[in-house]
Write an enzyme that holds these catalytic residues in place. Sequence first.
Site: not given
Length: 596
Positions: A245, A299, A363
């Site tokens: 991440d 990420h 996201e």
Amino acid sequence: MSRICLLLCLASIFLVQQVASSSEWSYICQKGNCLKVRAEQKESAISLGACRLMCSSYASLWPKPTGKMEFKKSLIQLNVNSIDVLMPGEDTPVKRLVSAAAQRFKKNIDLLAPENGRKPGGRSLVVNLHLKKTGSDKVVYQQDETYSLNVSVHTDGRIISDIEAENFYGARNGLESLSQLIIWDDIRSEYQMLDSVYLKDGPVYPHRGILLDTARNFISTDSIKRTIEAMGASKLNIFHWHITDSQSFPYTSKSAPYLTKLGAYTPSKVYSSQDVDEIIAFGKVRGVKVLPEFDAPAHVGEGWQDTGYLACFDKKPWQKYCVEPPCGQLDPTQDGMYDVLELIYKDMIEQFDPDIFHMGGDEVHEGCWDSERKIAEWMTDNNYTLNEAGFIKLWDKFQREALKRFTKQRGYDVPIILWTSTLTDEKYLMKYLPNSTYIIQIWTTGSDKQIRVLLENGYRTILSNYDALYFDCGFGSWVADGNNWCSPYIGWQKVYENSPAKIAGKYSHLMMGAEAALWTEQSDDASVDGRIWPRAAALAERLWAEPKSTWKDAEDRFMIHRERLLKFKVNADSLQPEWCRQHQGSCSTDGILNMP
Ligand SMILES: *[C@@H]1O[C@H](CO)[C@@H](O)[C@H](O)[C@H]1NC(C)=O
Ligand SMILES: *[C@@H]1O[C@H](CO)[C@@H](O)[C@H](O)[C@H]1NC(C)=O
Ligand SMILES: *[C@@H]1O[C@H](CO)[C@@H](O)[C@H](O)[C@H]1NC(C)=O
């Protein structure tokens, strides 16, 4: 050892046995519940373990079987030093898996009892495995996991257990069930098991998983193995490894080692190739497939700093560019970035040999790409509008090229999992993501109307709705005061009641299953077991059996299963006073709670 000690030591063992073979307490079975009572005859007292085998539903199996189950309520002493797991045929990869599974079976039975004070004697146990397919040992996505189990006592006195299955993975499930029918009787100080059982069993959903994030905080290989051990014991079959991440890059890429060197928290907080191989092999023996996720284009961060392909890294204030610090997104406008991506895919394909792969894709933040002048310029030059539609188009460019590079390395098409996101919104979904390629993992709430849209358009889905399956919810916030974003804590009852079939309605054939997710911003080796267990076992029964009954019918067996996990050295959280376990059915209530 001196003679005196020898005598004393023997004397103390003798004493222990004296005490252990009679008891002030006994257990009686009342309406399916084991209750602790004063023993009328101390010598014939019944242990809690013995009571549960004969009294609890399904002989206390967890998850409960889906097919026919018949058993006699009679127990026989087992000699744990005489257990053989046999399979005909010569040495093959499957046979090697079988012997590893047999070893684990014996070890886990051994762990049920204290090392000292075991009474000798008992019957031998012979387990015969009958597999229809013994060729490949690969853990195939959506494979047959059914089995049948037959326990009986042979005329020569041995206990014989036949397990029939299509392949190793079904047979392994049979072994798991068999091990749960064996208990340690702490009154008689001996192992006992049911002596006559017939059982047919198999899962409702093929995808029964746990997601573990090993990038927000590093999780040691020992902790990962404990997680997988408990998964095997609960018949969960997918370990979804969110391995990198923006905070760290602990995965060792053979082809781009600089990502790890720069991106790991410390040189020791990495997964070497050997670690990964070991985890995959460890999973196989336990029927668990390791499913890697390389999350992109958002990420990402640590590790990528020197590539020139990283946008908005650690930009502040982070709220403007991402959902949690540090920000970071890949720059889709640079061809060189896809070359690095392809190297990572190549490494992962070599290692995981995936027949299904997770590309993350959640996201993505417009603000991040928008904040990089060269990206905005590229977009303008290429007639992309600088609004949502333009950024979605850019994201689509990324996803298309990423898929192309992955498929090139894999050599053939495999299903790709993506998270729900703006890209999976109704207005973009069908345009950008073919339903034949993509499986969508749902992390919105279980009542979100997006789920219906996905199903109506023919997408296979995996449920990780955060309101029931995010196990990081319910702790203090780490970016502000108060509680974290998805509070409150989710009790096991809610996990148990979260039914994919109910959520999917007439589209339940498109539900592959579900995953409980542990994002590790606020957990690491010190707490990972307790966050995941025993709650993930509640999901395990939901997915294995999709029961019509409620958590209340499962509570006694669930608490027994938690004890099992403790025996296997998994620090599963405590959920109630021990008194409730000894007085099953006496604690939970439908009525109004008068809590202090
Ligand atoms: C279970 O095994 C016993 C002993 O081999 C056999 O007699 C019995 O028929 C089997 N039961 C089933 C349902 O296959
Ligand atoms: C962008 O649009 C203009 C005007 O329609 C056109 O002339 C140009 O070729 C386009 N550029 C690209 C890269 O598509
Ligand atoms: C999947 O997508 C195709 C192409 O858009 C569509 O024709 C088809 O109906 C979809 N499948 C299902 C089962 O809805």
